[in-house]
Scaffold this motif. Structure first.
Motif, PDB file in Angstrom:
ATOM      1  N   ASP A  64       8.376   4.685   2.330  1.00  0.00           N
ATOM      2  CA  ASP A  64       7.355   5.605   2.606  1.00  0.00           C
ATOM      3  C   ASP A  64       6.851   5.393   3.996  1.00  0.00           C
ATOM      4  OD1 ASP A  64       7.467   6.846  -0.021  1.00  0.00           O
ATOM      5  OD2 ASP A  64       6.020   5.569  -0.934  1.00  0.00           O
ATOM      6  N   TYR A  65       7.391   5.545   5.058  1.00  0.00           N
ATOM      7  CA  TYR A  65       6.742   5.257   6.573  1.00  0.00           C
ATOM      8  C   TYR A  65       7.550   6.399   7.418  1.00  0.00           C
ATOM      9  CZ  TYR A  65      11.330   3.088   7.693  1.00  0.00           C
ATOM     10  OH  TYR A  65      12.566   3.023   8.103  1.00  0.00           O
TER      11      TYR A  65
ATOM     12  N   ARG B 110       0.819  -1.118   0.159  1.00  0.00           N
ATOM     13  CA  ARG B 110      -0.007  -0.247  -0.039  1.00  0.00           C
ATOM     14  C   ARG B 110       0.771   1.286   0.037  1.00  0.00           C
ATOM     15  NH1 ARG B 110      -3.239  -3.276  -1.769  1.00  0.00           N
ATOM     16  NH2 ARG B 110      -4.801  -4.218  -0.519  1.00  0.00           N
ATOM     17  N   THR B 111       1.946   1.022   0.326  1.00  0.00           N
ATOM     18  CA  THR B 111       3.053   2.304   0.577  1.00  0.00           C
ATOM     19  C   THR B 111       4.449   1.630   0.110  1.00  0.00           C
ATOM     20  OG1 THR B 111       3.566   1.961   3.069  1.00  0.00           O
ATOM     21  CG2 THR B 111       1.632   3.522   2.503  1.00  0.00           C
TER      22      THR B 111
END
Length: 121
Positions: A35-36, A30-31
């Motif tokens: 991207d966290y 989902r990412t």
């Protein structure tokens, strides 16, 4: 949160996409792997990548690993979240993973048959 220590079962999930790349994550990410937040640095000082384990022992469990590990990066690996404690849920995730992989394999075979049939026509 994340641990920089290698735990006993970490090695089993680190390369869960084996078989020459034919067994990928059963669900799309989902990412992206970077991207966290918050930022977790590996031993190289770079942002560690966030992956999902699909091993039998840790299905669906996210872990951090050096983004450059396959090309000579550091040996950093750590769990991002806790283990799924329910044996039922763990078993269900493994069964669903196997079903998705089987369907993807079947789809690839059918696509190959279709391509062969189109060539014959």
């Amino acid at each position: 949160m994340a641990s920089s220590a290698v735990s006993g079962d970490s090695a089993n999930s680190a390369w869960c996409f084996g078989d020459g790349g034919s067994r990928r994550s059963p669900i799309p990410y989902r990412t992206g792997p970077l991207d966290y937040t918050p930022f977790v640095a590996c031993h190289c000082g770079q942002k560690a990548a966030l992956w999902i384990s699909w091993s039998d022992e840790n299905p669906g469990r996210r872990y951090l690993k050096c983004y450059r590990a396959r090309s000579g990066g550091c040996k950093f690996i750590g769990w991002y979240e806790g283990r799924i404690e329910s044996g039922f849920v763990r078993g269900l995730l493994v069964d669903l993973r196997d079903a998705v992989w089987a369907l993807k394999k079947e789809q690839a075979g059918l696509q190959e048959q279709l391509n062969d049939a189109v060539k014959k026509i």
